[in-house]
Design a protein around this motif. Structure first.
Motif, PDB file in Angstrom:
ATOM      1  N   MET A   1       1.710  22.777   4.152  1.00 37.66           N
ATOM      2  CA  MET A   1       2.867  21.932   4.378  1.00 37.66           C
ATOM      3  C   MET A   1       2.658  20.595   3.668  1.00 37.66           C
ATOM      4  N   ALA A   2       3.637  20.160   2.933  1.00 38.28           N
ATOM      5  CA  ALA A   2       3.550  18.870   2.250  1.00 38.28           C
ATOM      6  C   ALA A   2       3.734  17.750   3.269  1.00 38.28           C
ATOM      7  N   PHE A   3       2.971  16.713   3.104  1.00 37.98           N
ATOM      8  CA  PHE A   3       3.033  15.577   4.027  1.00 37.98           C
ATOM      9  C   PHE A   3       3.465  14.361   3.230  1.00 37.98           C
ATOM     10  N   PRO A   4       4.654  13.798   3.527  1.00 33.57           N
ATOM     11  CA  PRO A   4       5.149  12.684   2.709  1.00 33.57           C
ATOM     12  C   PRO A   4       4.429  11.361   2.978  1.00 33.57           C
ATOM     13  N   VAL A   5       3.818  10.849   1.940  1.00 34.73           N
ATOM     14  CA  VAL A   5       3.223   9.521   1.948  1.00 34.73           C
ATOM     15  C   VAL A   5       3.936   8.759   0.838  1.00 34.73           C
ATOM     16  N   LYS A   6       4.597   7.664   1.206  1.00 36.88           N
ATOM     17  CA  LYS A   6       5.401   6.916   0.241  1.00 36.88           C
ATOM     18  C   LYS A   6       4.742   5.591  -0.111  1.00 36.88           C
ATOM     19  N   LYS A   7       4.729   5.272  -1.386  1.00 35.54           N
ATOM     20  CA  LYS A   7       4.294   3.946  -1.817  1.00 35.54           C
ATOM     21  C   LYS A   7       5.461   3.002  -1.536  1.00 35.54           C
ATOM     22  N   VAL A   8       5.182   1.934  -0.801  1.00 35.80           N
ATOM     23  CA  VAL A   8       6.223   0.994  -0.380  1.00 35.80           C
ATOM     24  C   VAL A   8       5.733  -0.435  -0.603  1.00 35.80           C
ATOM     25  N   CYS A   9       6.593  -1.390  -0.351  1.00 44.58           N
ATOM     26  CA  CYS A   9       6.193  -2.800  -0.367  1.00 44.58           C
ATOM     27  C   CYS A   9       5.450  -3.119   0.926  1.00 44.58           C
ATOM     28  N   VAL A  10       4.575  -4.093   0.877  1.00 43.14           N
ATOM     29  CA  VAL A  10       3.902  -4.550   2.089  1.00 43.14           C
ATOM     30  C   VAL A  10       4.986  -4.999   3.072  1.00 43.14           C
ATOM     31  N   PRO A  11       4.963  -4.495   4.308  1.00 48.46           N
ATOM     32  CA  PRO A  11       6.021  -4.840   5.276  1.00 48.46           C
ATOM     33  C   PRO A  11       6.133  -6.351   5.495  1.00 48.46           C
ATOM     34  N   ILE A  12       7.345  -6.866   5.365  1.00 48.97           N
ATOM     35  CA  ILE A  12       7.542  -8.317   5.482  1.00 48.97           C
ATOM     36  C   ILE A  12       7.319  -8.814   6.906  1.00 48.97           C
ATOM     37  N   ASN A  13       7.367  -7.925   7.883  1.00 47.06           N
ATOM     38  CA  ASN A  13       7.150  -8.336   9.274  1.00 47.06           C
ATOM     39  C   ASN A  13       5.703  -8.124   9.724  1.00 47.06           C
ATOM     40  N   SER A  14       4.810  -7.885   8.759  1.00 45.73           N
ATOM     41  CA  SER A  14       3.396  -7.698   9.090  1.00 45.73           C
ATOM     42  C   SER A  14       2.639  -9.014   8.911  1.00 45.73           C
ATOM     43  N   GLU A  15       1.533  -9.128   9.605  1.00 45.49           N
ATOM     44  CA  GLU A  15       0.671 -10.304   9.463  1.00 45.49           C
ATOM     45  C   GLU A  15       0.052 -10.370   8.073  1.00 45.49           C
ATOM     46  N   VAL A  16      -0.284  -9.226   7.499  1.00 46.51           N
ATOM     47  CA  VAL A  16      -0.932  -9.217   6.186  1.00 46.51           C
ATOM     48  C   VAL A  16       0.020  -9.731   5.100  1.00 46.51           C
ATOM     49  N   PHE A  17       1.316  -9.626   5.326  1.00 48.81           N
ATOM     50  CA  PHE A  17       2.297 -10.147   4.372  1.00 48.81           C
ATOM     51  C   PHE A  17       2.087 -11.647   4.135  1.00 48.81           C
ATOM     52  N   LYS A  18       1.592 -12.343   5.156  1.00 44.46           N
ATOM     53  CA  LYS A  18       1.392 -13.792   5.082  1.00 44.46           C
ATOM     54  C   LYS A  18       0.334 -14.201   4.058  1.00 44.46           C
ATOM     55  N   ILE A  19      -0.549 -13.272   3.684  1.00 47.35           N
ATOM     56  CA  ILE A  19      -1.593 -13.601   2.701  1.00 47.35           C
ATOM     57  C   ILE A  19      -1.340 -12.922   1.354  1.00 47.35           C
ATOM     58  N   LEU A  20      -0.169 -12.340   1.201  1.00 46.53           N
ATOM     59  CA  LEU A  20       0.176 -11.616  -0.022  1.00 46.53           C
ATOM     60  C   LEU A  20       0.347 -12.553  -1.219  1.00 46.53           C
ATOM     61  N   ASN A  21       0.877 -13.739  -0.996  1.00 44.97           N
ATOM     62  CA  ASN A  21       1.151 -14.675  -2.082  1.00 44.97           C
ATOM     63  C   ASN A  21      -0.125 -15.000  -2.861  1.00 44.97           C
ATOM     64  N   GLY A  22      -0.066 -14.861  -4.165  1.00 44.29           N
ATOM     65  CA  GLY A  22      -1.198 -15.183  -5.031  1.00 44.29           C
ATOM     66  C   GLY A  22      -2.248 -14.088  -5.117  1.00 44.29           C
ATOM     67  N   SER A  23      -1.967 -12.934  -4.535  1.00 46.68           N
ATOM     68  CA  SER A  23      -2.955 -11.852  -4.576  1.00 46.68           C
ATOM     69  C   SER A  23      -3.065 -11.270  -5.985  1.00 46.68           C
ATOM     70  N   TYR A  24      -4.230 -10.770  -6.286  1.00 44.85           N
ATOM     71  CA  TYR A  24      -4.494 -10.126  -7.572  1.00 44.85           C
ATOM     72  C   TYR A  24      -4.005  -8.686  -7.546  1.00 44.85           C
ATOM     73  N   TYR A  25      -4.112  -8.056  -6.373  1.00 47.93           N
ATOM     74  CA  TYR A  25      -3.708  -6.664  -6.217  1.00 47.93           C
ATOM     75  C   TYR A  25      -3.201  -6.462  -4.789  1.00 47.93           C
ATOM     76  N   SER A  26      -2.171  -5.655  -4.667  1.00 45.59           N
ATOM     77  CA  SER A  26      -1.706  -5.241  -3.345  1.00 45.59           C
ATOM     78  C   SER A  26      -1.007  -3.898  -3.479  1.00 45.59           C
ATOM     79  N   ASP A  27      -1.063  -3.150  -2.390  1.00 48.23           N
ATOM     80  CA  ASP A  27      -0.286  -1.934  -2.303  1.00 48.23           C
ATOM     81  C   ASP A  27      -0.066  -1.613  -0.838  1.00 48.23           C
ATOM     82  N   SER A  28       0.841  -0.711  -0.596  1.00 47.80           N
ATOM     83  CA  SER A  28       1.116  -0.266   0.761  1.00 47.80           C
ATOM     84  C   SER A  28       1.644   1.149   0.696  1.00 47.80           C
TER      85      SER A  28
END
Length: 173
Positions: A1-28
């Motif tokens: 069975m295929a299991f869907p894993v989607k590449k998305v933007c870092v959730p804007i309502n997450s705490e980690v979003f607060k440190i996203l600015n100026g990052s060299y690399y990010s993914d979600s």
């Protein structure tokens, strides 16, 4: 069975979003959990304990290679304390290779820092939709060696995370 894993933007309502600015690399990567009702820390522990063997091989190889550059052997993602109860974890504790930096039922942030880069990993569940999970990584580099390190890590990371999610959530990867 295929299991869907989607590449998305870092959730804007997450705490980690607060440190996203100026990052060299990010993914979600987002997925619907096959085991709803778990808190974020339990999701991480479940996933880290089921990391594919080829990922552990890559981690062991990484540890040997970077020792030449003075970086630490960080072990494997699944190097967890099997005797520690979920309710015993507190901010500042080690969870495998990472330090727990933020802890709530719907998000954890794990991190590791050295003179070359800072890595933060978030497991975030949507409030009201605890079966919707996002795993995000945010990296800030400090120097040329951090950028060189990421040159090799980025392509592997893009394979490791979705594969590990599929394996932990019950689909073969």
């Amino acid at each position: 069975m295929a299991f869907p894993v989607k590449k998305v933007c870092v959730p804007i309502n997450s705490e980690v979003f607060k440190i996203l600015n100026g990052s060299y690399y990010s993914d979600s990567y987002s997925f619907c959990s096959s085991k709803p009702g778990r808190v974020a820390l339990q999701i991480w522990i479940d996933h880290a304990s089921k990391v594919p063997s080829w990922v552990n091989f890559l981690m062991a190889s990484r540890n040997k290679i970077v020792s030449v550059f003075g970086l630490n052997n960080i072990g494997h993602l699944g190097d967890l304390d099997a005797n520690k109860l979920l309710c015993e974890y507190q901010v500042g504790d080690r969870v495998g290779i990472f330090t727990l930096l933020f802890l709530s039922d719907n998000e954890i942030i794990l991190g590791d820092s050295d003179k070359h880069l800072d890595v933060n990993v978030s497991v975030h569940t949507e409030v009201g939709k605890p079966h919707v999970v996002s795993m995000s990584t945010v990296v800030h580099v400090h120097n040329f060696l951090g950028k060189l390190y990421m040159l090799f890590v980025k392509p592997m990371h893009k394979l490791i995370v979705p594969s590990s999610i599929k394996r932990a959530e019950g689909s073969d990867a």
